[in-house]
Design a protein around this motif. Structure first.
Motif, PDB file in Angstrom:
ATOM      1  N   TRP A 104       0.332   5.431   0.349  1.00 47.60           N
ATOM      2  CA  TRP A 104      -0.426   6.563   0.668  1.00 47.60           C
ATOM      3  C   TRP A 104       0.468   7.938   0.703  1.00 47.60           C
ATOM      4  O   TRP A 104       1.357   8.119   1.371  1.00 47.60           O
ATOM      5  CB  TRP A 104      -1.384   6.278   2.050  1.00 47.60           C
ATOM      6  CG  TRP A 104      -1.953   5.151   2.193  1.00 47.60           C
ATOM      7  CD1 TRP A 104      -2.943   4.990   1.518  1.00 47.60           C
ATOM      8  CD2 TRP A 104      -1.357   3.868   2.930  1.00 47.60           C
ATOM      9  NE1 TRP A 104      -3.420   3.694   2.186  1.00 47.60           N
ATOM     10  CE2 TRP A 104      -2.345   3.087   2.773  1.00 47.60           C
ATOM     11  CE3 TRP A 104      -0.153   3.617   3.668  1.00 47.60           C
ATOM     12  CZ2 TRP A 104      -2.381   1.851   3.249  1.00 47.60           C
ATOM     13  CZ3 TRP A 104       0.002   2.291   3.714  1.00 47.60           C
ATOM     14  CH2 TRP A 104      -1.152   1.467   3.959  1.00 47.60           C
ATOM     15  N   HIS A 136      -3.225  -1.335  -4.662  1.00 47.05           N
ATOM     16  CA  HIS A 136      -3.816  -2.720  -4.046  1.00 47.05           C
ATOM     17  C   HIS A 136      -3.460  -3.771  -5.130  1.00 47.05           C
ATOM     18  O   HIS A 136      -3.481  -3.736  -6.603  1.00 47.05           O
ATOM     19  CB  HIS A 136      -5.394  -2.523  -4.419  1.00 47.05           C
ATOM     20  CG  HIS A 136      -6.100  -3.912  -3.860  1.00 47.05           C
ATOM     21  ND1 HIS A 136      -6.039  -4.266  -2.785  1.00 47.05           N
ATOM     22  CD2 HIS A 136      -6.803  -4.847  -4.650  1.00 47.05           C
ATOM     23  CE1 HIS A 136      -6.976  -5.599  -2.837  1.00 47.05           C
ATOM     24  NE2 HIS A 136      -7.336  -5.746  -4.088  1.00 47.05           N
ATOM     25  N   TYR A 150      -8.694   4.454 -11.545  1.00 47.66           N
ATOM     26  CA  TYR A 150      -8.217   3.071 -11.253  1.00 47.66           C
ATOM     27  C   TYR A 150      -7.000   2.766 -12.370  1.00 47.66           C
ATOM     28  O   TYR A 150      -7.580   2.737 -13.394  1.00 47.66           O
ATOM     29  CB  TYR A 150      -9.190   1.949 -11.195  1.00 47.66           C
ATOM     30  CG  TYR A 150     -10.368   1.960 -10.385  1.00 47.66           C
ATOM     31  CD1 TYR A 150     -10.527   1.033  -9.376  1.00 47.66           C
ATOM     32  CD2 TYR A 150     -11.185   3.009 -10.439  1.00 47.66           C
ATOM     33  CE1 TYR A 150     -11.610   0.901  -8.522  1.00 47.66           C
ATOM     34  CE2 TYR A 150     -12.500   2.935  -9.591  1.00 47.66           C
ATOM     35  CZ  TYR A 150     -12.746   2.158  -8.578  1.00 47.66           C
ATOM     36  OH  TYR A 150     -13.493   2.105  -7.897  1.00 47.66           O
ATOM     37  N   CYS A 192      -9.953   2.761  -0.176  1.00 42.11           N
ATOM     38  CA  CYS A 192      -9.147   4.022  -0.331  1.00 42.11           C
ATOM     39  C   CYS A 192      -9.579   5.166   0.401  1.00 42.11           C
ATOM     40  O   CYS A 192      -8.698   5.705   1.116  1.00 42.11           O
ATOM     41  CB  CYS A 192      -9.162   4.288  -1.821  1.00 42.11           C
ATOM     42  SG  CYS A 192      -8.260   5.691  -2.576  1.00 42.11           S
ATOM     43  N   HIS A 248      -3.653   5.177  -3.379  1.00 43.99           N
ATOM     44  CA  HIS A 248      -3.734   3.654  -2.556  1.00 43.99           C
ATOM     45  C   HIS A 248      -3.520   2.572  -3.555  1.00 43.99           C
ATOM     46  O   HIS A 248      -4.227   2.496  -4.781  1.00 43.99           O
ATOM     47  CB  HIS A 248      -5.240   3.540  -2.182  1.00 43.99           C
ATOM     48  CG  HIS A 248      -5.428   2.398  -1.516  1.00 43.99           C
ATOM     49  ND1 HIS A 248      -5.032   1.652  -0.332  1.00 43.99           N
ATOM     50  CD2 HIS A 248      -6.130   1.339  -2.174  1.00 43.99           C
ATOM     51  CE1 HIS A 248      -5.190   0.788  -0.067  1.00 43.99           C
ATOM     52  NE2 HIS A 248      -6.086   0.387  -0.879  1.00 43.99           N
ATOM     53  N   TRP A 305     -13.308  -1.246  -3.461  1.00 43.02           N
ATOM     54  CA  TRP A 305     -11.968  -0.584  -3.294  1.00 43.02           C
ATOM     55  C   TRP A 305     -12.062   0.877  -2.931  1.00 43.02           C
ATOM     56  O   TRP A 305     -11.091   1.417  -2.397  1.00 43.02           O
ATOM     57  CB  TRP A 305     -11.159  -0.924  -4.435  1.00 43.02           C
ATOM     58  CG  TRP A 305     -10.872  -2.259  -4.717  1.00 43.02           C
ATOM     59  CD1 TRP A 305     -10.767  -3.326  -3.810  1.00 43.02           C
ATOM     60  CD2 TRP A 305     -10.487  -2.920  -5.980  1.00 43.02           C
ATOM     61  NE1 TRP A 305     -10.299  -4.289  -4.646  1.00 43.02           N
ATOM     62  CE2 TRP A 305     -10.106  -4.222  -5.812  1.00 43.02           C
ATOM     63  CE3 TRP A 305     -10.185  -2.427  -7.146  1.00 43.02           C
ATOM     64  CZ2 TRP A 305      -9.860  -5.333  -6.597  1.00 43.02           C
ATOM     65  CZ3 TRP A 305      -9.868  -3.323  -8.295  1.00 43.02           C
ATOM     66  CH2 TRP A 305      -9.822  -4.602  -8.080  1.00 43.02           C
ATOM     67  N   GLN A 306     -13.058   1.487  -3.610  1.00 42.85           N
ATOM     68  CA  GLN A 306     -13.385   2.842  -3.215  1.00 42.85           C
ATOM     69  C   GLN A 306     -13.434   3.330  -2.048  1.00 42.85           C
ATOM     70  O   GLN A 306     -12.938   4.148  -1.355  1.00 42.85           O
ATOM     71  CB  GLN A 306     -14.699   3.386  -3.943  1.00 42.85           C
ATOM     72  CG  GLN A 306     -14.444   3.522  -5.488  1.00 42.85           C
ATOM     73  CD  GLN A 306     -15.937   4.223  -5.843  1.00 42.85           C
ATOM     74  OE1 GLN A 306     -16.667   4.732  -5.311  1.00 42.85           O
ATOM     75  NE2 GLN A 306     -15.978   3.763  -7.319  1.00 42.85           N
ATOM     76  N   PHE A 346     -12.581   8.777  -8.468  1.00 43.99           N
ATOM     77  CA  PHE A 346     -11.510   7.865  -8.447  1.00 43.99           C
ATOM     78  C   PHE A 346     -11.205   7.516  -9.866  1.00 43.99           C
ATOM     79  O   PHE A 346     -12.014   7.335 -10.599  1.00 43.99           O
ATOM     80  CB  PHE A 346     -12.297   6.542  -7.578  1.00 43.99           C
ATOM     81  CG  PHE A 346     -12.283   6.667  -6.337  1.00 43.99           C
ATOM     82  CD1 PHE A 346     -11.523   6.371  -5.188  1.00 43.99           C
ATOM     83  CD2 PHE A 346     -13.872   7.086  -6.041  1.00 43.99           C
ATOM     84  CE1 PHE A 346     -12.162   6.642  -4.155  1.00 43.99           C
ATOM     85  CE2 PHE A 346     -14.311   7.336  -4.511  1.00 43.99           C
ATOM     86  CZ  PHE A 346     -13.316   7.115  -3.601  1.00 43.99           C
ATOM     87  N   ASN A 386       0.894  -1.231  -0.120  1.00 45.77           N
ATOM     88  CA  ASN A 386       0.153  -0.195  -0.050  1.00 45.77           C
ATOM     89  C   ASN A 386       0.989   1.182   0.097  1.00 45.77           C
ATOM     90  O   ASN A 386       1.741   1.244   0.529  1.00 45.77           O
ATOM     91  CB  ASN A 386      -1.056  -0.042   1.225  1.00 45.77           C
ATOM     92  CG  ASN A 386      -1.958  -1.191   1.155  1.00 45.77           C
ATOM     93  OD1 ASN A 386      -2.592  -1.407   0.114  1.00 45.77           O
ATOM     94  ND2 ASN A 386      -2.040  -1.727   2.338  1.00 45.77           N
ATOM     95  N   MET A 444      -4.974   3.263  -7.384  1.00 49.61           N
ATOM     96  CA  MET A 444      -6.463   4.131  -7.145  1.00 49.61           C
ATOM     97  C   MET A 444      -5.985   5.647  -6.759  1.00 49.61           C
ATOM     98  O   MET A 444      -5.016   5.758  -5.893  1.00 49.61           O
ATOM     99  CB  MET A 444      -7.199   3.495  -6.162  1.00 49.61           C
ATOM    100  CG  MET A 444      -7.645   2.259  -6.631  1.00 49.61           C
ATOM    101  SD  MET A 444      -9.071   1.679  -5.507  1.00 49.61           S
ATOM    102  CE  MET A 444     -10.443   3.039  -5.874  1.00 49.61           C
TER     103      MET A 444
END
Length: 164
Positions: free
Chosen positions: A4, A30, A116, A55, A28, A51-52, A114, A2, A98
């Protein structure tokens, strides 16, 4: 893995279309697991939406850690709308980056965009999906939910990732 951070994204030409390079985003990353795929081998559509949420939660953990105390008392973050436009298939072991950005804050509502991206090593590749969420900030009062402005710390953190 991950990641951030606030970033100035770098994108391939096809991914840049209509998105602009200089917009800060919360990142983020994944890695897709077998558990997230269907019998055909691609990612089950509902995972993009989950996943949203993940995040969004990681953003709160990293930028608004005090929110957990407020959620333990009377603050509620209610998902009002959610959408996802699927642009490319994702499969097990694909790495997805993301990028979450603030679309707007209006009264008690927060809009989040978002993107992806399928990763190619450490470089973002194809835009695999776009999503949107609107959440409402509410507080419980006398057994009812009442719309309230987002907490200041949350508003300040989100505004550093504004899309417009």
């Amino acid at each position: 893995m991950n990641v951030w951070e606030r970033t100035q994204p770098q994108r391939t030409q096809e991914a840049n279309e209509g998105l602009g390079d200089k917009r800060p985003a919360f990142l983020h990353r994944h890695v897709v697991s077998f558990e997230e795929t269907n019998v055909v081998g691609n990612v089950y559509f509902s995972r993009h939406v989950s996943w949203q949420g993940r995040c969004r939660e990681m953003f709160l953990k990293n930028y608004v850690p005090s929110i957990l105390d407020e959620l333990g008392r009377d603050l509620r973050l209610v998902t009002r709308k959610v959408s996802c436009e699927y642009l490319a298939e994702l499969r097990a072991f694909d790495e997805v980056e993301m990028r979450m950005r603030l679309a707007y804050i209006e009264q008690h509502r927060i809009g989040l965009d978002f993107d992806y991206f399928m990763m190619r090593g450490s470089v973002p590749g194809q835009l695999a999906a776009r999503g949107f969420q609107e959440i409402g900030c509410m507080r419980t009062q006398g057994g009812l939910l009442v719309a309230v402005s987002p907490p200041k710390e949350m508003r300040d953190a989100l505004c550093s990732f504004m899309t417009r």
